[in-house]
Design a protein around this motif. Structure first.
Motif, PDB file in Angstrom:
ATOM      1  N   UNK A 167     154.450   5.775   4.060  1.00  0.00           N
ATOM      2  CA  UNK A 167     153.047   6.082   4.200  1.00  0.00           C
ATOM      3  C   UNK A 167     152.759   6.150   5.437  1.00  0.00           C
ATOM      4  N   UNK A 168     151.699   7.185   5.534  1.00  0.00           N
ATOM      5  CA  UNK A 168     151.155   7.804   6.667  1.00  0.00           C
ATOM      6  C   UNK A 168     149.665   6.995   7.110  1.00  0.00           C
ATOM      7  N   UNK A 169     149.733   6.592   8.068  1.00  0.00           N
ATOM      8  CA  UNK A 169     148.422   5.701   8.450  1.00  0.00           C
ATOM      9  C   UNK A 169     147.670   6.540   9.416  1.00  0.00           C
ATOM     10  N   UNK A 170     146.545   7.088   8.968  1.00  0.00           N
ATOM     11  CA  UNK A 170     145.728   7.827  10.025  1.00  0.00           C
ATOM     12  C   UNK A 170     144.395   7.274  10.217  1.00  0.00           C
ATOM     13  N   UNK A 171     143.887   6.222   9.592  1.00  0.00           N
ATOM     14  CA  UNK A 171     142.836   5.386   9.909  1.00  0.00           C
ATOM     15  C   UNK A 171     142.699   4.120   9.618  1.00  0.00           C
ATOM     16  N   UNK A 172     141.702   3.235   9.963  1.00  0.00           N
ATOM     17  CA  UNK A 172     141.760   1.818   9.855  1.00  0.00           C
ATOM     18  C   UNK A 172     141.927   1.381   8.165  1.00  0.00           C
ATOM     19  N   UNK A 173     141.524   2.372   7.186  1.00  0.00           N
ATOM     20  CA  UNK A 173     141.480   1.940   5.969  1.00  0.00           C
ATOM     21  C   UNK A 173     142.891   2.028   5.423  1.00  0.00           C
ATOM     22  N   UNK A 174     143.689   3.223   5.918  1.00  0.00           N
ATOM     23  CA  UNK A 174     145.249   3.210   5.644  1.00  0.00           C
ATOM     24  C   UNK A 174     146.003   2.097   6.277  1.00  0.00           C
ATOM     25  N   UNK A 175     145.423   1.504   7.576  1.00  0.00           N
ATOM     26  CA  UNK A 175     146.028   0.356   8.027  1.00  0.00           C
ATOM     27  C   UNK A 175     145.908  -0.955   7.440  1.00  0.00           C
ATOM     28  N   UNK A 176     144.961  -1.153   6.887  1.00  0.00           N
ATOM     29  CA  UNK A 176     144.593  -2.265   5.902  1.00  0.00           C
ATOM     30  C   UNK A 176     145.298  -2.158   4.636  1.00  0.00           C
ATOM     31  N   UNK A 177     145.368  -1.089   4.083  1.00  0.00           N
ATOM     32  CA  UNK A 177     146.050  -0.825   2.985  1.00  0.00           C
ATOM     33  C   UNK A 177     147.802  -1.285   3.073  1.00  0.00           C
ATOM     34  N   UNK A 178     148.197  -0.971   4.341  1.00  0.00           N
ATOM     35  CA  UNK A 178     149.611  -1.311   4.629  1.00  0.00           C
ATOM     36  C   UNK A 178     149.747  -2.601   4.803  1.00  0.00           C
ATOM     37  N   UNK A 179     148.787  -3.235   5.556  1.00  0.00           N
ATOM     38  CA  UNK A 179     148.834  -4.969   5.674  1.00  0.00           C
ATOM     39  C   UNK A 179     148.762  -5.523   4.397  1.00  0.00           C
ATOM     40  N   UNK A 180     147.990  -5.013   3.482  1.00  0.00           N
ATOM     41  CA  UNK A 180     147.920  -5.603   2.103  1.00  0.00           C
ATOM     42  C   UNK A 180     149.230  -5.418   1.419  1.00  0.00           C
ATOM     43  N   UNK A 181     149.963  -4.401   1.475  1.00  0.00           N
ATOM     44  CA  UNK A 181     151.287  -4.187   0.831  1.00  0.00           C
ATOM     45  C   UNK A 181     152.512  -5.153   1.372  1.00  0.00           C
TER      46      UNK A 181
END
Length: 136
Positions: free
Chosen positions: A1-15
């Motif tokens: 997963x590539x994290x480009x913004x805060x939304x992506x970061x939150x998705x990664x944390x949820x995973x």
């Protein structure tokens, strides 16, 4: 997963929160995404390889030239397969922009010194003519 913004970061944390530890162990790896070679570098390489295929007089296809230059000039890396340490040749798609630039410089020097062929860079005066001649 590539994290480009805060939304992506939150998705990664949820995973991570949703990992089922009963099915573990899990291995997580995070690394900074680095830019690899640019499309322009790749296009230039294939243009040069087309010129070598057509006019070097050697008879190699551009794919064969690519393999030759890869084996001659691409860096080698150490990888581990189980407990075995193996030296692996980096493919051109694994090169970063700097490494690819170094590969192009070496191809250009080889063509000039060994084959007497000039392979121009896009900023040189006769590049447009060269491009028109060898662009597939």
């Amino acid at each position: 997963m590539i994290i480009n913004n805060e939304k992506d970061k939150l998705i990664a944390i949820e995973r991570l929160k949703d990992l089922d530890l009963e099915k573990g162990p899990w291995q997580i790896s995070i690394k900074k995404k680095r830019k690899r070679r640019s499309l322009d570098q790749n296009n230039l390489m294939w243009l040069w390889l087309t010129a070598l295929e057509n006019d070097s007089g050697i008879g190699y296809t551009k794919e064969e030239w690519k393999s030759i230059f890869q084996s001659m000039f691409c860096p080698r890396v150490t990888v581990y397969v189980g407990e075995n340490k193996i030296e692996k040749l980096k493919g051109t798609s694994e090169l970063n922009t700097k490494e690819f630039s170094e590969l192009l410089d070496k191809i250009r020097l080889f063509a000039h010194h060994e084959l007497g062929m000039g392979l121009p860079n896009p900023d040189e005066p006769y590049f447009e003519e060269f491009y028109e001649l060898y662009n597939d």
